[in-house]
Design a protein around this motif. Sequence first.
Motif, PDB file in Angstrom:
ATOM      1  N   SER A 172       7.106  16.220  -3.767  1.00  0.00           N
ATOM      2  CA  SER A 172       7.390  15.734  -5.117  1.00  0.00           C
ATOM      3  C   SER A 172       6.865  14.316  -5.316  1.00  0.00           C
ATOM      4  CB  SER A 172       8.897  15.765  -5.388  1.00  0.00           C
ATOM      5  OG  SER A 172       9.367  17.089  -5.372  1.00  0.00           O
ATOM      6  N   CYS A 209       3.185  14.327  -5.771  1.00  0.00           N
ATOM      7  CA  CYS A 209       2.837  14.760  -7.135  1.00  0.00           C
ATOM      8  C   CYS A 209       2.966  13.604  -8.111  1.00  0.00           C
ATOM      9  CB  CYS A 209       3.720  15.920  -7.568  1.00  0.00           C
ATOM     10  SG  CYS A 209       3.399  17.462  -6.703  1.00  0.00           S
ATOM     11  N   VAL A 210       4.012  12.808  -7.965  1.00  0.00           N
ATOM     12  CA  VAL A 210       4.224  11.648  -8.843  1.00  0.00           C
ATOM     13  C   VAL A 210       3.091  10.647  -8.665  1.00  0.00           C
ATOM     14  CG1 VAL A 210       5.707   9.641  -9.245  1.00  0.00           C
ATOM     15  CG2 VAL A 210       6.725  11.908  -9.013  1.00  0.00           C
ATOM     16  N   ARG A 211       2.730  10.342  -7.412  1.00  0.00           N
ATOM     17  CA  ARG A 211       1.637   9.393  -7.156  1.00  0.00           C
ATOM     18  C   ARG A 211       0.320   9.906  -7.730  1.00  0.00           C
ATOM     19  NH1 ARG A 211       4.217   9.299  -2.182  1.00  0.00           N
ATOM     20  NH2 ARG A 211       2.585  10.605  -1.271  1.00  0.00           N
ATOM     21  N   SER A 212       0.083  11.191  -7.595  1.00  0.00           N
ATOM     22  CA  SER A 212      -1.142  11.776  -8.139  1.00  0.00           C
ATOM     23  C   SER A 212      -1.181  11.650  -9.656  1.00  0.00           C
ATOM     24  CB  SER A 212      -1.235  13.246  -7.719  1.00  0.00           C
ATOM     25  OG  SER A 212      -2.369  13.850  -8.269  1.00  0.00           O
ATOM     26  N   LYS A 213      -0.059  11.922 -10.311  1.00  0.00           N
ATOM     27  CA  LYS A 213       0.003  11.795 -11.765  1.00  0.00           C
ATOM     28  C   LYS A 213      -0.213  10.346 -12.190  1.00  0.00           C
ATOM     29  CE  LYS A 213       2.958  12.550 -15.766  1.00  0.00           C
ATOM     30  NZ  LYS A 213       4.267  12.941 -16.249  1.00  0.00           N
ATOM     31  N   GLN A 214       0.376   9.414 -11.461  1.00  0.00           N
ATOM     32  CA  GLN A 214       0.215   7.998 -11.790  1.00  0.00           C
ATOM     33  C   GLN A 214      -1.245   7.561 -11.642  1.00  0.00           C
ATOM     34  OE1 GLN A 214       3.139   6.468  -9.061  1.00  0.00           O
ATOM     35  NE2 GLN A 214       4.664   6.207 -10.678  1.00  0.00           N
ATOM     36  N   ARG A 215      -1.915   8.024 -10.589  1.00  0.00           N
ATOM     37  CA  ARG A 215      -3.338   7.693 -10.409  1.00  0.00           C
ATOM     38  C   ARG A 215      -4.173   8.264 -11.549  1.00  0.00           C
ATOM     39  NH1 ARG A 215      -2.224   8.505  -4.846  1.00  0.00           N
ATOM     40  NH2 ARG A 215      -2.763  10.685  -5.071  1.00  0.00           N
ATOM     41  N   ARG A 216      -3.894   9.508 -11.948  1.00  0.00           N
ATOM     42  CA  ARG A 216      -4.630  10.102 -13.073  1.00  0.00           C
ATOM     43  C   ARG A 216      -4.412   9.317 -14.355  1.00  0.00           C
ATOM     44  NH1 ARG A 216      -2.554  14.765 -10.931  1.00  0.00           N
ATOM     45  NH2 ARG A 216      -1.106  15.000 -12.667  1.00  0.00           N
ATOM     46  N   GLN A 217      -3.176   8.894 -14.600  1.00  0.00           N
ATOM     47  CA  GLN A 217      -2.885   8.116 -15.803  1.00  0.00           C
ATOM     48  C   GLN A 217      -3.584   6.757 -15.760  1.00  0.00           C
ATOM     49  OE1 GLN A 217       1.420   8.297 -15.637  1.00  0.00           O
ATOM     50  NE2 GLN A 217       1.464   9.757 -17.324  1.00  0.00           N
ATOM     51  N   GLN A 264      -7.243   7.326 -16.370  1.00  0.00           N
ATOM     52  CA  GLN A 264      -7.473   7.638 -17.779  1.00  0.00           C
ATOM     53  C   GLN A 264      -7.442   6.363 -18.617  1.00  0.00           C
ATOM     54  OE1 GLN A 264      -4.546  10.133 -19.679  1.00  0.00           O
ATOM     55  NE2 GLN A 264      -5.988  10.766 -21.257  1.00  0.00           N
TER      56      GLN A 264
END
Length: 55
Positions: free
Chosen positions: A16, A19-27, A30
């Motif tokens: 989990s 997943c949070v770190r991956s989402k933060q990197r994508r944001q 972006q």
Amino acid sequence: MTEINGYTLAQFDAFSMACVRSKQRRQRDQAVNLRAAQYDQGDWSRYIKQLEKDI
């Protein structure tokens, strides 16, 4: 998400957090790209060339 069936609680927690770190990197990426889209043509071209060089 069937690959997480059978994970221990610790494994699920680590998954989990990943997943949070991956989402933060994508944001973050972006946001950088949205800002870069405002560059003038020369700076934009250099930015894109640098991104492609890193692939």
